[in-house]
Design an enzyme around this catalytic site. Structure first.
Site, PDB file in Angstrom:
ATOM      1  N   CYS A 127      76.821 -82.650 -83.310  1.00 29.29           N
ATOM      2  CA  CYS A 127      76.932 -81.548 -83.919  1.00 29.29           C
ATOM      3  C   CYS A 127      75.733 -81.084 -82.863  1.00 29.29           C
ATOM      4  O   CYS A 127      74.239 -80.703 -82.304  1.00 29.29           O
ATOM      5  CB  CYS A 127      76.446 -82.045 -84.908  1.00 29.29           C
ATOM      6  SG  CYS A 127      75.829 -79.796 -85.898  1.00 29.29           S
ATOM      7  N   CYS A 134      68.769 -68.241 -86.400  1.00 29.54           N
ATOM      8  CA  CYS A 134      70.445 -67.560 -87.217  1.00 29.54           C
ATOM      9  C   CYS A 134      70.341 -65.969 -87.913  1.00 29.54           C
ATOM     10  O   CYS A 134      69.875 -65.590 -89.049  1.00 29.54           O
ATOM     11  CB  CYS A 134      71.510 -68.223 -88.037  1.00 29.54           C
ATOM     12  SG  CYS A 134      73.434 -67.547 -88.515  1.00 29.54           S
ATOM     13  N   CYS A 138      73.523 -67.080 -94.049  1.00 23.90           N
ATOM     14  CA  CYS A 138      74.360 -68.262 -95.398  1.00 23.90           C
ATOM     15  C   CYS A 138      73.426 -68.581 -96.139  1.00 23.90           C
ATOM     16  O   CYS A 138      72.838 -69.753 -95.652  1.00 23.90           O
ATOM     17  CB  CYS A 138      75.072 -69.282 -94.777  1.00 23.90           C
ATOM     18  SG  CYS A 138      76.893 -68.815 -93.511  1.00 23.90           S
ATOM     19  N   CYS A 141      72.139 -72.173 -95.754  1.00 29.68           N
ATOM     20  CA  CYS A 141      71.678 -72.671 -94.491  1.00 29.68           C
ATOM     21  C   CYS A 141      70.322 -72.537 -94.323  1.00 29.68           C
ATOM     22  O   CYS A 141      69.925 -71.643 -94.717  1.00 29.68           O
ATOM     23  CB  CYS A 141      72.355 -72.150 -93.669  1.00 29.68           C
ATOM     24  SG  CYS A 141      72.153 -72.625 -91.907  1.00 29.68           S
ATOM     25  N   CYS A 355      71.356 -77.963 -91.424  1.00 26.67           N
ATOM     26  CA  CYS A 355      70.997 -77.052 -90.340  1.00 26.67           C
ATOM     27  C   CYS A 355      69.972 -76.627 -90.081  1.00 26.67           C
ATOM     28  O   CYS A 355      69.269 -76.282 -91.899  1.00 26.67           O
ATOM     29  CB  CYS A 355      72.668 -76.151 -90.231  1.00 26.67           C
ATOM     30  SG  CYS A 355      73.749 -76.706 -89.968  1.00 26.67           S
TER      31      CYS A 355
END
Length: 369
Positions: A127, A134, A138, A141, A355
Site C-alpha cells: 500500500c 491530504c 475524509c 482518515c 493511513c
C-alpha cells in the site's frame, strides 16, 4: 535519501540530479538518443535496475563506460530513508520513510492471508502513498489531519516499492494506492508511476494487480478510464446516500453520489476489471441496514464488488467501530442480494496501520524534541 549513483555508492542527502526511478524507458531512450546513443542503452539500463537490482551505474557492464559516465552525470538512484519499521503479529509491516526534504510518508507491506490448508500464497501487496498529507479531509482518515503538504514525485512513488522489496527481500506482486494522499489529485505523477509499475521493462506487474483508490474525483476517474494499460479502481465510498456520505466525505459536496456513479459506470464500460466499493463501517454513522440495502442496489447495478472494513481507531477522532455481530449482519444484508462482498478484518491494527497515524506520531515527537 540514499544515493547510489557515484562510483563509491556513498550517501548524499540532497541531489540536483534526476532520480532515474521516475523515468520511463521512452524517456530514457530519448535521453540516450539526444546524447548519441540509442534505445538499446535504455533497455539495458532498465534491465539492470529492475531485473538485476543494480544500484550503481558504474556496475552496469552491458553498456560502455561512456554511457555509464553519462548516467552518473545526469541521474541518481535514490531511495527514501527508512525511519521506522513496525511489524505485526500477522507479519504485516508498516514503513515510515523520510524524504529528501525531511517530510514523512508511510507504506505498508501486506502478505497474503494463509490458505485453508495452512499454506500461504506468494502474493505480497504494498500500500503506497501518493502525497505528503491530504487535502480532502475524509473524516475517518489520519492522513488529512495535518492537511496537504505536497504531491509525491513519480520517483518518490516508485522508490517506496523498490525500498520495501530491498528491505523485506520479498517480491511485490500487488500494489494498492490506498496510502497517504488522494492519488487522482496527483494524476500526472501517478499516471507515469503506473506506466513504470506495469511496464514489462519496469516492475512488470499485471495491470489487474494494481489498484488506484480515490475518494471520488469524478473528472479524473474518467481520465483514468482512458489509460491504454488499464488498472483496477477502488472507490472510498463509505455512504450510499448523499445524506450519509456528506458526513464522512467532504468531496461529496463537489461530486455527489449520482455524479460519482455516472463516472463509475463510464469506467466500467471501458475496463474489464470489477470496481471495488470500499465501505468503512462506523458505528451510528453509516452502519444502518438501510444503507446496506441501498449500497447493495448500487453495487449490483454497477457490477461492483463491496469490501466492508470495520473502522480502524484513529487517535484524535471520536468515531467507533460497530460490534462484530453488527458488521456481519451488514455484510450478510449486502451479500444476500447476490453482490460479491467481503469484510476485511484489517491487518496491522496493532501497528497503527490506518493511513497517516505513524507519520503523525513521528511529527509530534519531532516537534516536542
Amino acid at each position: 535519501m540514499r544515493d547510489f549513483s557515484q562510483e563509491s555508492g556513498t550517501h548524499k542527502s540532497v541531489s540536483t540530479k534526476e532520480n532515474i526511478l521516475g523515468v520511463t524507458r521512452d524517456d530514457l531512450s530519448t535521453f540516450f538518443t539526444e546524447h548519441g546513443g540509442s534505445s538499446f542503452h535504455a533497455k539495458e539500463v532498465m534491465e539492470a535496475i529492475y531485473r538485476q537490482n543494480i544500484r550503481c551505474f558504474s556496475q552496469i557492464d552491458s553498456i560502455t563506460e561512456k554511457y555509464r559516465e553519462l548516467l552518473i552525470e545526469h541521474f541518481v538512484i535514490e531511495l527514501p530513508q527508512i525511519v521506522k519499521v513496525q511489524g505485526s503479529e500477522d507479519t504485516t509491516r508498516k514503513y515510515l520513510f523520510q524524504l529528501h526534504d525531511g517530510r514523512y510518508i508511510e507504506s505498508v507491506l501486506i502478505p497474503a492471508t494463509p490458505l485453508e490448508d495452512g499454506t500461504r500464497s506468494e502474493r505480497m501487496t504494498v500500500c503506497v502513498s501518493s502525497q505528503v498529507g491530504c487535502a480532502y479531509g475524509c473524516k475517518f482518515c489520519a492522513s488529512g489531519l495535518d492537511g496537504l503538504t505536497r504531491n509525491l514525485s513519480t520517483a518518490e512513488i516508485i522508490s517506496q516499492l523498490v525500498a520495501i522489496q530491498e528491505h523485506s527481500r520479498k517480491t511485490v506482486t500487488n500494489v494498492v494506492f490506498m496510502g497517504m494522499g488522494e492519488p487522482l489529485a496527483n494524476f500526472k505523477n501517478l499516471n507515469k508511476a503506473l506506466d513504470i509499475i506495469v511496464g514489462h521493462w519496469g516492475l512488470h506487474l499485471a495491470p489487474r494487480s494494481v489498484t488506484v483508490s480515490t475518494s471520488g474525483l469524478v473528472p479524473m476517474i474518467r481520465k483514468l478510464a482512458e489509460r491504454e494499460q488499464q488498472v483496477s479502481l477502488a472507490i472510498s465510498l463509505h455512504g450510499a446516500t448523499n445524506e450519509v456520505r456528506d458526513k464522512i466525505m467532504p468531496v461529496n459536496s463537489k461530486w455527489d453520489v449520482d455524479e460519482l456513479f455516472d463516472a463509475l459506470h463510464y469506467f466500467a464500460s471501458t475496463n474489464k476489471q470489477r470496481i471495488t466499493l470500499e465501505y468503512i463501517l462506523i458505528q451510528g454513522i453509516n452502519d444502518a441496514l438501510e444503507q446496506a440495502n441501498i449500497l447493495a442496489q448500487k453495487a449490483k447495478k454497477l457490477g461492483g464488488f463491496v469490501n466492508l472494513i470495520p473502522y480502524n481507531t484513529v487517535e484524535g477522532l471520536e468515531w467507533e467501530r460497530p460490534s462484530d455481530e453488527h458488521c456481519k449482519l451488514f455484510r450478510d444484508t449486502v451479500k444476500a442480494t447476490g453482490v460479491m462482498t467481503t469484510m476485511r478484518l484489517e491487518k496491522g491494527h496493532d501497528i497503527d496501520a490506518a493511513c497517516g497515524q505513524l507519520r503523525l506520531k513521528e511529527m509530534k515527537k519531532t516537534a516536542e524534541s
